[in-house]
Design an enzyme around this catalytic site. Structure first.
Site, PDB file in Angstrom:
ATOM      1  N   TYR A   1      -6.728   6.414   3.884  1.00  0.00           N
ATOM      2  CA  TYR A   1      -6.763   5.306   3.258  1.00  0.00           C
ATOM      3  C   TYR A   1      -6.049   4.193   3.418  1.00  0.00           C
ATOM      4  CZ  TYR A   1      -5.758   2.539  -0.770  1.00  0.00           C
ATOM      5  OH  TYR A   1      -5.470   1.513  -1.698  1.00  0.00           O
TER       6      TYR A   1
ATOM      7  N   CYS B   1     -17.233  -2.819 -19.230  1.00  0.00           N
ATOM      8  CA  CYS B   1     -17.611  -2.634 -17.906  1.00  0.00           C
ATOM      9  C   CYS B   1     -18.934  -3.371 -17.521  1.00  0.00           C
ATOM     10  CB  CYS B   1     -17.724  -1.105 -17.522  1.00  0.00           C
ATOM     11  SG  CYS B   1     -18.030  -0.632 -15.969  1.00  0.00           S
TER      12      CYS B   1
ATOM     13  N   ASP C   1     -10.087   5.175  -2.769  1.00  0.00           N
ATOM     14  CA  ASP C   1      -8.801   5.818  -3.356  1.00  0.00           C
ATOM     15  C   ASP C   1      -9.307   6.220  -4.464  1.00  0.00           C
ATOM     16  OD1 ASP C   1      -9.216   3.541  -5.154  1.00  0.00           O
ATOM     17  OD2 ASP C   1      -7.080   3.085  -5.467  1.00  0.00           O
TER      18      ASP C   1
ATOM     19  N   GLU D   1       0.788  -1.319  -0.098  1.00  0.00           N
ATOM     20  CA  GLU D   1      -0.008   0.025   0.082  1.00  0.00           C
ATOM     21  C   GLU D   1       0.893   1.286  -0.108  1.00  0.00           C
ATOM     22  OE1 GLU D   1      -2.804   0.235  -0.708  1.00  0.00           O
ATOM     23  OE2 GLU D   1      -3.529  -1.709  -0.567  1.00  0.00           O
TER      24      GLU D   1
ATOM     25  N   CYS E   1     -24.746   2.739 -15.413  1.00  0.00           N
ATOM     26  CA  CYS E   1     -23.907   3.913 -15.398  1.00  0.00           C
ATOM     27  C   CYS E   1     -24.406   5.076 -15.399  1.00  0.00           C
ATOM     28  CB  CYS E   1     -22.474   3.653 -16.264  1.00  0.00           C
ATOM     29  SG  CYS E   1     -21.254   5.027 -16.080  1.00  0.00           S
TER      30      CYS E   1
ATOM     31  N   CYS F   1     -15.570   1.485 -21.783  1.00  0.00           N
ATOM     32  CA  CYS F   1     -16.795   1.285 -21.056  1.00  0.00           C
ATOM     33  C   CYS F   1     -17.535   0.031 -21.758  1.00  0.00           C
ATOM     34  CB  CYS F   1     -17.808   2.415 -21.620  1.00  0.00           C
ATOM     35  SG  CYS F   1     -17.185   3.874 -20.679  1.00  0.00           S
TER      36      CYS F   1
ATOM     37  N   CYS G   1     -12.503   1.297 -15.602  1.00  0.00           N
ATOM     38  CA  CYS G   1     -13.021   2.594 -15.623  1.00  0.00           C
ATOM     39  C   CYS G   1     -11.780   3.793 -15.289  1.00  0.00           C
ATOM     40  CB  CYS G   1     -14.125   2.850 -14.605  1.00  0.00           C
ATOM     41  SG  CYS G   1     -15.129   4.197 -14.575  1.00  0.00           S
TER      42      CYS G   1
END
Length: 309
Positions: free
Chosen positions: A131, A214, A149, A48, A220, A211, A204
């Site tokens: 985060y 997706c 995030d 991270e 969406c 798209c 995305c």
């Protein structure tokens, strides 16, 4: 003018949203070592920190080498700082390496060498913010903290809010929305955290969203609105000619040579630091070297030579 903040009203059919994203994740999730069930919490924390503003493809080799060399917080805590900065290599933002070592020392001193699961204790570690604490709690310990995030924010901004991009800074409305969208089941909630992040990273994306691939295409809000352009066009970070470039060149020279006499810093930085056509002024050199010393990334000896701490 449309709002630039995702809506916080109840989302229609959240269960359908969850199913679509989690099913997609089950098929398309990348096989990353820090997602392995056998990866220790320390490995998740290291990943991270490394992944902050750095893509996975650059992090993978450094993470593997890091974990082989320093498999526990105690190992990193005892390492010479010069070795830590050298091993960080070109991941960028090298102060993260210092904070990670400071976090390792805090884990040893405060928690007996084991990364704590509690988000409050995690946030108290050097270099660990909201985060990172939520991500480690969720991904390493299965505690369903809400993980938000840049990728998550972008998915929610488009799929729910109908806008091309989220605001520049994280808002309370975004956090409320993210919290409201968390599945009730803890296992699903932790997978959801990873799945939405993965969807933003792979599909995305900021500049060229796929798209057609997706799982949320039919749901969406942004696509339904005609995929309007962002109100503020995103700008890439400048690099050439900046202090970041010069600082990076000096760090590269120190990694290569270990210690540089004052009259050799420029020559070696230009040779190994990828300065290209940029010729820094005396003022920029002095400012960058002083900044590295001030940030604890370099030490200037009495004779003017520069080295890692």
């Amino acid at each position: 003018m449309p709002s630039h903040t995702p809506q916080t009203a109840p989302v229609a059919d959240p269960a359908g949203l969850h199913a679509a994203v989690l099913d997609w994740f089950a098929q398309h999730a990348r096989d990353l070592p820090w997602r392995d069930p056998d990866c220790p919490p320390w490995g998740v924390l290291v990943s991270e920190i490394m992944l902050q503003q750095t893509p996975v493809v650059r992090v993978l080799p450094r993470w593997r080498a890091w974990m082989e060399r320093w498999p526990t917080p105690a190992d990193l805590a005892a390492a010479p700082t010069a070795d830590v900065l050298t091993a960080w290599d070109r991941l960028g933002y090298p102060r993260r390496a210092l904070r990670l070592q400071e976090a390792a020392r805090a884990v040893v001193e405060r928690h007996g060498g084991g990364v704590p699961a509690d988000p409050v204790a995690l946030r108290a570690l050097p270099g660990v913010g909201e985060y990172t604490a939520a991500a480690v709690s969720s991904f390493a310990f299965g505690i369903p903290e809400t993980v938000v995030d840049t990728n998550v924010r972008r998915v929610f901004a488009r799929a729910v809010g109908g806008t091309a991009l989220p605001p520049k800074a994280l808002t309370r409305a975004e956090m409320r929305l993210a919290g409201a969208l968390m599945p009730a089941d803890p296992d699903d909630a932790n997978r959801w955290n990873a799945a939405v992040m993965e969807l933003g990273a792979l599909v995305c994306t900021a500049r060229s969203p796929a798209c057609e691939r997706c799982p949320l295409l039919e749901r969406c809000a942004w696509v339904a609105a005609g995929s309007p352009a962002p109100q503020i066009a995103p700008k890439g970070q400048a690099w050439a000619g900046t202090d970041r470039q010069v600082r990076g060149a000096v760090m590269a020279a120190l990694r290569a040579d270990g210690r540089l006499p004052p009259d050799a810093v420029r020559e070696r930085a230009a040779a190994v630091g990828r300065l290209g056509a940029h010729a820094p002024t005396d003022e920029q050199w002095e400012r960058c070297v002083a900044g590295l010393v001030r940030d604890g990334l370099a030490v200037a000896d009495d004779d003017g030579a520069l080295r890692f701490p």
